[in-house]
Design a protein around this motif. Structure first.
Motif, PDB file in Angstrom:
ATOM      1  N   LEU A 107      39.106  55.748  38.947  1.00  0.00           N
ATOM      2  CA  LEU A 107      37.945  55.194  39.645  1.00  0.00           C
ATOM      3  C   LEU A 107      38.196  55.140  41.151  1.00  0.00           C
ATOM      4  N   GLY A 108      39.385  54.670  41.538  1.00  0.00           N
ATOM      5  CA  GLY A 108      39.737  54.597  42.951  1.00  0.00           C
ATOM      6  C   GLY A 108      39.846  55.967  43.592  1.00  0.00           C
ATOM      7  N   TRP A 125      32.058  50.195  36.159  1.00  0.00           N
ATOM      8  CA  TRP A 125      33.191  50.911  35.590  1.00  0.00           C
ATOM      9  C   TRP A 125      34.406  50.005  35.397  1.00  0.00           C
ATOM     10  N   GLN A 126      34.638  49.107  36.345  1.00  0.00           N
ATOM     11  CA  GLN A 126      35.777  48.197  36.216  1.00  0.00           C
ATOM     12  C   GLN A 126      35.630  47.295  34.997  1.00  0.00           C
ATOM     13  N   PHE A 159      36.220  36.029  30.277  1.00  0.00           N
ATOM     14  CA  PHE A 159      37.170  35.431  31.220  1.00  0.00           C
ATOM     15  C   PHE A 159      38.283  36.416  31.559  1.00  0.00           C
ATOM     16  N   ALA A 160      38.855  37.047  30.529  1.00  0.00           N
ATOM     17  CA  ALA A 160      39.955  37.989  30.753  1.00  0.00           C
ATOM     18  C   ALA A 160      39.490  39.190  31.579  1.00  0.00           C
ATOM     19  N   ALA A 161      38.277  39.671  31.306  1.00  0.00           N
ATOM     20  CA  ALA A 161      37.738  40.789  32.084  1.00  0.00           C
ATOM     21  C   ALA A 161      37.561  40.390  33.539  1.00  0.00           C
ATOM     22  N   LEU A 165      46.721  49.056  40.989  1.00  0.00           N
ATOM     23  CA  LEU A 165      47.768  48.027  41.014  1.00  0.00           C
ATOM     24  C   LEU A 165      47.185  46.643  40.742  1.00  0.00           C
ATOM     25  N   GLY A 166      46.008  46.367  41.326  1.00  0.00           N
ATOM     26  CA  GLY A 166      45.364  45.093  41.059  1.00  0.00           C
ATOM     27  C   GLY A 166      44.980  44.949  39.599  1.00  0.00           C
ATOM     28  N   GLY A 167      44.455  46.029  39.011  1.00  0.00           N
ATOM     29  CA  GLY A 167      44.120  45.993  37.590  1.00  0.00           C
ATOM     30  C   GLY A 167      45.350  45.785  36.723  1.00  0.00           C
TER      31      GLY A 167
END
Length: 360
Positions: A111-112, A137-138, A179-181, A273-275
């Protein structure tokens, strides 16, 4: 893959028994990920220059950033690919948790990459994917990974515990999926917002990954989890190998990204990295600790939300510019000082978050 191959050879070569231990594989993963990025990144920088994929700079950004125009970008591609390769080589691929990390990291990386490519191909920082499109998409990737998790492990806890407490927690039931998403998507975007100065983002990524590598190993050991009073997540120790790869790849990337940067991370690295950090937080059942361990990311994201909200309400700004690192720049602090101070704060926050294992 290599882990499984070496497992077959252990009977013949006793030294290969070392690969049974997650700690040893984490060390090997660290060294290999570091070397891959350190060696491949210069080649990638030359290729990006040849293709003229330079970073477009915001017109409304600080004047001091104009010199960064055209700096090679998408260097996070090498970082992400090295992490994925190391995970495939040294993790136990029979673990669904490893595949969840791979799915989210790779999915957010793709995606990035699409977002970065659209920007550099049109030489305009505003011509990437729309914010709404990226969010769709995220969330789609996050929900897909979480559904796999709950199908494969229906007993996965939906309780969210409060750091530094012994028995406080809330069972969200099916709301835990949302919440987790939100944790995964929010962390991905917060890390991306932090990527605005040379080396600023990768420092907190490494310190946060270090904390979550420890959480993953502790949660994966039933004896450690029982002693510490944390949720036992069978198989989560394998994620310590991926956390080590994240730290190493980040450290090698910093060799080229330190001020003045020879290459920028790009969304391909920041979103991935954040994901990955958000997924680590969810799988290890240390979701709320991420607010502390990733405190720099939280502050950066909050500064943007506050700025937007207040400007819409009053037509005035709270900060000179958001994210907040630009506020400090316009206030007279030089870029390296802002970066190093953020690293210091992130290391301290990571240490405090690790202390939550014992202080409860």
């Amino acid at each position: 893959m290599l882990y499984h191959l070496l497992s077959l050879l252990r009977e013949h070569y006793s030294v290969l028994n070392l690969f049974r231990y997650q700690t040893f594989r984490a060390i090997v993963a660290f060294l290999l990920a570091f070397l891959i990025v350190l060696i491949v990144q210069p080649w990638f920088i030359r290729w990006v220059k040849f293709r003229q994929f330079g970073q477009p700079i915001r017109d409304d950004g600080p004047e001091s950033h104009k010199v960064k125009q055209g700096t090679p970008t998408m260097g996070g591609l090498v970082v992400v690919l090295s992490i994925l390769l190391v995970a495939l080589l040294f993790c136990d691929l029979s673990s669904i948790l490893v595949w969840l990390m791979i799915i989210v990291t790779a999915g957010y990386g793709v995606l990035g990459f699409v977002d970065d490519y659209k920007k550099v191909s049109q030489n305009n920082s505003y011509k990437g994917l729309s914010a709404r499109g990226k969010l769709y998409w995220q969330f789609g990737i996050a929900f897909f990974a979480l559904l796999i998790l709950f199908v494969a492990n229906p007993q996965f806890s939906t309780v969210v515990t409060v750091p530094f407490t012994k028995d406080w927690g809330v069972d969200l039931g099916w709301f835990y999926l949302l919440f987790a998403a939100l944790v995964i998507v929010g962390t991905s975007n917060a890390v991306n917002l932090t990527d605005g100065l040379d080396g600023l983002m990768i420092g907190p990524v490494m310190s946060t990954a270090f904390a979550y590598g420890i959480f993953a190993y502790a949660a994966g050991r039933e004896d450690y989890a029982a002693y510490l009073g944390i949720s036992h997540v069978a198989g989560s120790g394998e994620l310590a190998v991926i956390a080590a790869a994240i730290i190493a790849a980040g450290l090698a990337f910093l060799w080229y990204n330190s001020f003045p940067a020879s290459v920028f991370m790009g969304d391909v690295g920041a979103l991935a990295l954040g994901g990955a950090l958000g997924t680590l937080a969810v799988i290890t059942k240390h979701e709320l600790v991420l607010i502390l361990a990733g405190g720099i990311f939280v502050i950066e994201a909050l500064s943007v939300m506050i700025q937007v909200f207040w400007f819409k309400m009053t037509g005035k700004r709270v900060f000179r510019m958001a994210p907040i690192h630009h506020h400090f720049e316009l206030g007279g602090l030089v870029e390296p000082k802002i970066i190093v101070r953020c690293w210091i704060v992130s290391i301290i926050l990571a240490i405090i978050s690790i202390a939550s294992l014992k202080i409860r």
